[in-house]
Structure formats: structure tokens, C-alpha cells
Design an enzyme around this catalytic site. Structure first.
Site, PDB file in Angstrom:
ATOM      1  N   PHE A 149       0.789  -1.264   0.041  1.00 21.39           N
ATOM      2  CA  PHE A 149      -0.053  -0.168  -0.212  1.00 21.39           C
ATOM      3  C   PHE A 149       0.624   1.285  -0.083  1.00 21.39           C
ATOM      4  O   PHE A 149       0.154   2.292  -0.511  1.00 21.39           O
ATOM      5  CB  PHE A 149      -0.869   0.113   1.220  1.00 21.39           C
ATOM      6  CG  PHE A 149      -0.422   0.421   2.496  1.00 21.39           C
ATOM      7  CD1 PHE A 149       0.065   1.678   2.808  1.00 21.39           C
ATOM      8  CD2 PHE A 149       0.383  -0.787   3.243  1.00 21.39           C
ATOM      9  CE1 PHE A 149       0.667   2.062   3.976  1.00 21.39           C
ATOM     10  CE2 PHE A 149       0.952  -0.648   4.387  1.00 21.39           C
ATOM     11  CZ  PHE A 149       1.236   0.744   4.934  1.00 21.39           C
ATOM     12  N   LYS A 173      -1.601  -7.090  -9.248  1.00 26.51           N
ATOM     13  CA  LYS A 173      -2.786  -6.901  -8.041  1.00 26.51           C
ATOM     14  C   LYS A 173      -2.125  -5.776  -7.135  1.00 26.51           C
ATOM     15  O   LYS A 173      -1.244  -6.005  -6.293  1.00 26.51           O
ATOM     16  CB  LYS A 173      -2.705  -8.277  -7.532  1.00 26.51           C
ATOM     17  CG  LYS A 173      -3.647  -8.541  -6.196  1.00 26.51           C
ATOM     18  CD  LYS A 173      -3.759  -9.362  -5.110  1.00 26.51           C
ATOM     19  CE  LYS A 173      -2.852  -8.908  -4.128  1.00 26.51           C
ATOM     20  NZ  LYS A 173      -3.544  -7.662  -3.295  1.00 26.51           N
ATOM     21  N   SER A 226       5.515  -7.019   3.012  1.00 32.49           N
ATOM     22  CA  SER A 226       6.015  -7.446   4.288  1.00 32.49           C
ATOM     23  C   SER A 226       6.917  -8.759   4.028  1.00 32.49           C
ATOM     24  O   SER A 226       6.591  -9.487   3.052  1.00 32.49           O
ATOM     25  CB  SER A 226       4.919  -7.581   5.229  1.00 32.49           C
ATOM     26  OG  SER A 226       4.140  -8.671   4.967  1.00 32.49           O
ATOM     27  N   CYS A 281       9.710   1.332   3.220  1.00 30.69           N
ATOM     28  CA  CYS A 281      10.433   0.240   3.672  1.00 30.69           C
ATOM     29  C   CYS A 281      11.756   0.754   3.542  1.00 30.69           C
ATOM     30  O   CYS A 281      12.932  -0.015   4.098  1.00 30.69           O
ATOM     31  CB  CYS A 281      10.516  -1.105   2.430  1.00 30.69           C
ATOM     32  SG  CYS A 281      11.137  -0.488   0.676  1.00 30.69           S
ATOM     33  N   GLU A 381       9.690  -4.541  12.439  1.00 29.45           N
ATOM     34  CA  GLU A 381       9.629  -3.207  11.766  1.00 29.45           C
ATOM     35  C   GLU A 381       8.329  -2.446  12.208  1.00 29.45           C
ATOM     36  O   GLU A 381       7.392  -2.948  12.146  1.00 29.45           O
ATOM     37  CB  GLU A 381       9.529  -3.399  10.229  1.00 29.45           C
ATOM     38  CG  GLU A 381       9.530  -2.391   9.162  1.00 29.45           C
ATOM     39  CD  GLU A 381       9.377  -2.774   8.031  1.00 29.45           C
ATOM     40  OE1 GLU A 381       9.989  -1.865   7.074  1.00 29.45           O
ATOM     41  OE2 GLU A 381       9.180  -3.806   7.410  1.00 29.45           O
TER      42      GLU A 381
END
Length: 497
Positions: A149, A173, A226, A281, A381
Site C-alpha cells: 500500500f 494486483k 512485508s 521500507c 519493523e
């Protein structure tokens, strides 16, 4: 209520699924759209269309594919404001940050415009008696992309432009949490001249992702998200004989040396930790203060307090909300654990409320000192606006901290010493390094090279590695005989004569 369509065979298609989920504005909790969890039949239909389109797309000349990419980069540039507004509406990041995201995605499309020189093989002439050996970089077939996202425009750009430019077709996707800007990007690609079936978009959750990893017509899967999900995607795709590249979680560190420019370092630390509410990230979430830079703690905390939190539409805001109430709850739970485990909470963003946006998912800048590497806030994280401060007596101790962390996405150093900069680039074990640059995401004509626990697969997005990932090398050994050439004796050895 606006329903987000899929794109299959060049057409917008409304899903027949009975399962639709709300897309929320993170600053207000207003429902701005609904997105379907596509049926597996719809996913199969998209894949099959992509497979059929591949039969003709792979034959399209390089120059023609290049011209489509040239048109796409023009359309993206022309529609930057619209893309940014859609990002901010559904993700929550500030408009300037969203515009920057579009720009970084645009870099990849611009790189894809060089496909006529990127997709070249190699040749050796006359390696044996009148024998030439050369390689061809052939497209694989149907590729799939599964994105997170946090960059709904940039991450798709990390995937489909180079996949298409090299002759593959694609099924994307996007994240179901903010799908509209990804879909609009795909619409721009169709407007640029991408033929029906070459680029398709489906929506969904784990079932759709699993189908993309398992379907026999999918040849390669690119994932950014993730570590938990990326590990599953990589294993499932690999088990089904597909190429896979998975860019995953991180814990990026920044070493601050005593010889650096103090103001430059602090400005960059704050921007890299709190920008996009820490939902990157490559966010620099861990700072290691070396030697006397420990004296800067109070100033870093004071400057953190000054960061402005607001809705993404407020151009003066430094950071907006996090993506969902669940994300906010997870971030606060981790902050709570840091307090319980003994870290010093110097800046507390847990009770952040923005006037007029009381329902928003806001977490304010948060800063811990006294952090140790066994704490949950360090081992996990956080993916929120939380800055962790560790301390070291020496450069060597700081590098050891970086190298002992299981992740290897990125690391940076602030120093005015060429000696320490060179040692850092040689000794720090991370895929992307920054010297006086806090978020060292390389420009698109260099590959994204996360390493260790942050990456699965040998080849990353962008640059030369992406060309290798989306193509299959064929090596051809060729000899042509003269019409009147007399055949020699039978050669039963492995020697090429």
C-alpha cells in the site's frame, strides 16, 4: 458509492464478486470507494487474456514498444497532480510526498524508454571454425505483480513498465487498501497504446495472490511488501516453478559520525524517519549516534516535537496519517512495548489528534533513546513515525550493530571523512548504502538491491537486474556451410571443430 473496476483485456470490468471492501480516507475514515475481492475465475480470465496477448506482443518490434513507453512517460508527467491527489486520498501521505512518489515511478518508465539498448544480447564471432555464438534476451510470457500500500504508483512502476518493454504481458494486483491510483496508472498505459490483454489489473487478498503464484501460465512473480507475506509468496511461486523476486521488510540504520555537518544530519534524520509517517521500507528508523554526537539527543527530540502532523492535503504538513486504524493500533502497541522494556520515550506521538480530523489515523513523531537490540521496537519493523536512537563509542561498533541485524535493505552514514565513507561502503552489510543520503533508493537505471532478510530472489527490480529478471537468455551456436563445402570426418568428441 464508487466501485473500483478491474482491467481485463483492455476493458474496465466490474467484478461479479459478492465480497467488496471499503477503501477509506485515512485522515477522515470516510469511505471513498469499494474494491472487490475478485473471484478466481476472474483472475484466471485475466491471466488467460494476458497469455493470448503475449503471442502477438512478443513479436512487436522493440522500437514500437519504446514509443509506447515514451507516450506513457508523457501521460504520467501530464497527470502527476491527479495521481498525487488519488494517492493522498487513499494513502494519506502529503501531496508533496505523493508528487515525489510519482516522480520516482516516472524514472522507471523513462528508463524503459531505453529498451532498444537495454535488451541486447552478446556475440562472439568465429569461436571455432566458422562458428559464431550469441545470446538472445527473450521475454518469458505472463508476469505478475503484487504491491504494497505504501507506494501505490511507484511500486507498480517498479514492475510492469520494464516487464512490458521486454515483451512480456502482465497481471497486476495492487494493494486493496489504496487501489485507485494504481488503476489510473494502468489506464494511462492503455491510453499510451498498450494493446488489450497486455496489461491487466485484478484486485483481492491472499486468495488472488496465491492464484497468481500457482497458475501455470504465470512465469514470474514480483512482490513488494512485508517479510511475512513475501516469504510465503516466494515459497509458493518457487514451488510452482516460477521466477520470483520479493522485496520485503527492513530495519534501516543511519550512522552519525562526529565530523559530519550537524544541521544537515539532523534535517535528514527527521525527514527520513517521519516522512510518509514512517511507512517506507527504506525509512531510516534507527540512528546510531557515535561519540560526541550523543550530545545532540535533546536537539533531535526538540526538532521532532516541531514536526507538523496534518491531513495530506495540507501542504505545510510534514507527515500525514497512517493507512488504517489497525496499523495505528499496531504502532502504538509497539511503542507501549518499548516503554515497558525500558527504552526512554523522549517524544510521544501516541495521543496525536489533528483539529478537524479527530477520526484520522494519526500518530505523531515518536522518539526513543536508550534502545537496545533485544527490544521489540528494534527487532520488529514498526512501519510508523518512530525513531530509535542507539549509541556507539566507535565507527566499528556502529557497523557491527548494522551487520548483526537480520535485515539488509539499506543503511547510511553522515560524515565528512572520505576514510570513514569508504570503510562504510566496504564493511556495512546492506544492499543499498547512502553516504550523506538518508534514504538511498537508487535511481531507476540502477537496480534495487536489498539483501539478506530484506530480499528473496537473486534479481531485484529496476536497472540491469530487472532486464535479466523479465527475460530468458537463449544462447545460440551457429555455423553456416558453403554450398560446395566438402564434409569432413565424423567428430565423436566434445571438441568443437
Amino acid at each position: 458509492m464508487r466501485r473500483v473496476p478491474m482491467i481485463i483485456n483492455g476493458e474496465k470490468v466490474e467484478s461479479t464478486s459478492s465480497n467488496w471492501i471499503d477503501v477509506l480516507n485515512p485522515a477522515t475514515q470516510e469511505v471513498v470507494a469499494q474494491v472487490p475481492m475478485a473471484t478466481l475465475d476472474e483472475v484466471d480470465h485475466a491471466i488467460e487474456n494476458a497469455h493470448q496477448a503475449f503471442q502477438t506482443w512478443k513479436k512487436v518490434p522493440l522500437g514500437q514498444r519504446m514509443r509506447i513507453m515514451l507516450k506513457l512517460q508523457h501521460l504520467i508527467r501530464e497527470n502527476t497532480a491527479t495521481l498525487a491527489e488519488l494517492i493522498t486520498l487513499e494513502h494519506g501521505k502529503t501531496l508533496p510526498d505523493a508528487e515525489g512518489e510519482v516522480g520516482r515511478g516516472l524514472e522507471v518508465v523513462e528508463h524503459a524508454c531505453s529498451i532498444t539498448s537495454l535488451q541486447l544480447g552478446e556475440m562472439a564471432n568465429n569461436v571455432a571454425g566458422n562458428v559464431d555464438v550469441y545470446t538472445l534476451q527473450k521475454p518469458l510470457g505472463v508476469g505478475a505483480g503484487i504491491t504494497a500500500f505504501n507506494f501505490p504508483v511507484m511500486l507498480p512502476c517498479f514492475m510492469f513498465p520494464l516487464a512490458l518493454a521486454t515483451g512480456n504481458t502482465f497481471v497486476l494486483k495492487p494493494s486493496e487498501q489504496d487501489p485507485t491510483s494504481s488503476l489510473f496508472l494502468a489506464e494511462l498505459a492503455l491510453e499510451a497504446g498498450v494493446p488489450p490483454g497486455v496489461l491487466n489489473v485484478v484486485h483481492g487478498g491472499p486468495d488472488v495472490a496465491n492464484r497468481l503464484c500457482e497458475h501455470p501460465l504465470i512465469k514470474a512473480v514480483s512482490f513488494i511488501g512485508s517479510t511475512h507475506v513475501g516469504t510465503q509468496v516466494y515459497q509458493r511461486a518457487s514451488e510452482h516453478n516460477k521466477r520470483a523476486q520479493c522485496m520485503m521488510g527492513a530495519k534501516n540504520h543511519c550512522i552519525v559520525m562526529p565530523d559530519c555537518d550537524k544541521e544537515q544530519a539532523i534535517n535528514n534524520i527527521l525527514g527520513a524517519a517521519y516522512g510518509a509517517a514512517g511507512q517506507r521500507c527504506m525509512a531510516n528508523s534507527v540512528v546510531i549516534l557515535v561519540g560526541k554526537t550523543r550530545q545532540w539527543l535533546d536537539e533531535i527530540a526538540a526538532r521532532s516535537h516541531e514536526m507538523k502532523v496534518g491531513p495530506g492535503t495540507d501542504r505545510s504538513a510534514d507527515l500525514g496519517p497512517v493507512i488504517t486504524p489497525a496499523a495505528k493500533a499496531r504502532i502504538i502497541k509497539l511503542i507501549d512495548s518499548g516503554v515497558k522494556q525500558g527504552a526512554n520515550l523522549m517524544v510521544d506521538g501516541r495521543e496525536c489528534v489533528v483539529d478537524g480530523y479527530e477520526q484520522g489515523n494519526f500518530v505523531g513523531p515518536t522518539m526513543f533513546s536508550g534502545v537496545t537490540t533485544d527490544m521489540d521496537i528494534y527487532r520488529q519493523e514498526i512501519f510508523g513515525p518512530a525513531l530509535l536512537i542507539l549509541e556507539a563509542d566507535t565507527f566499528e561498533q556502529a557497523v557491527e550493530i548494522i551487520n548483526n541485524n537480520p535485515n539488509g535493505n539499506g543503511a547510511s552514514i553522515f560524515t565528512n571523512s572520505g576514510f570513514y565513507a569508504q570503510r562504510f561502503q566496504n564493511e556495512a552489510d546492506a544492499g543499498q548504502l547512502g553516504i550523506n543520503i538518508p534514504i538511498p533508493v537508487p535511481v531507476a537505471y540502477f537496480s534495487f538491491t536489498g539483501s539478506r532478510g530484506s530480499k528473496l530472489g537473486d534479481l531485484g527490480p529496476n536497472g540491469k537486474q530487472a532486464i535479466a529478471f523479465w527475460t530468458q537468455t537463449k544462447t545460440v551456436s551457429s555455423r553456416w556451410f558453403a554450398p560446395d563445402e566438402v564434409a569432413g570426418e565424423v567428430n565423436t568428441t566434445i571438441t568443437m571443430k
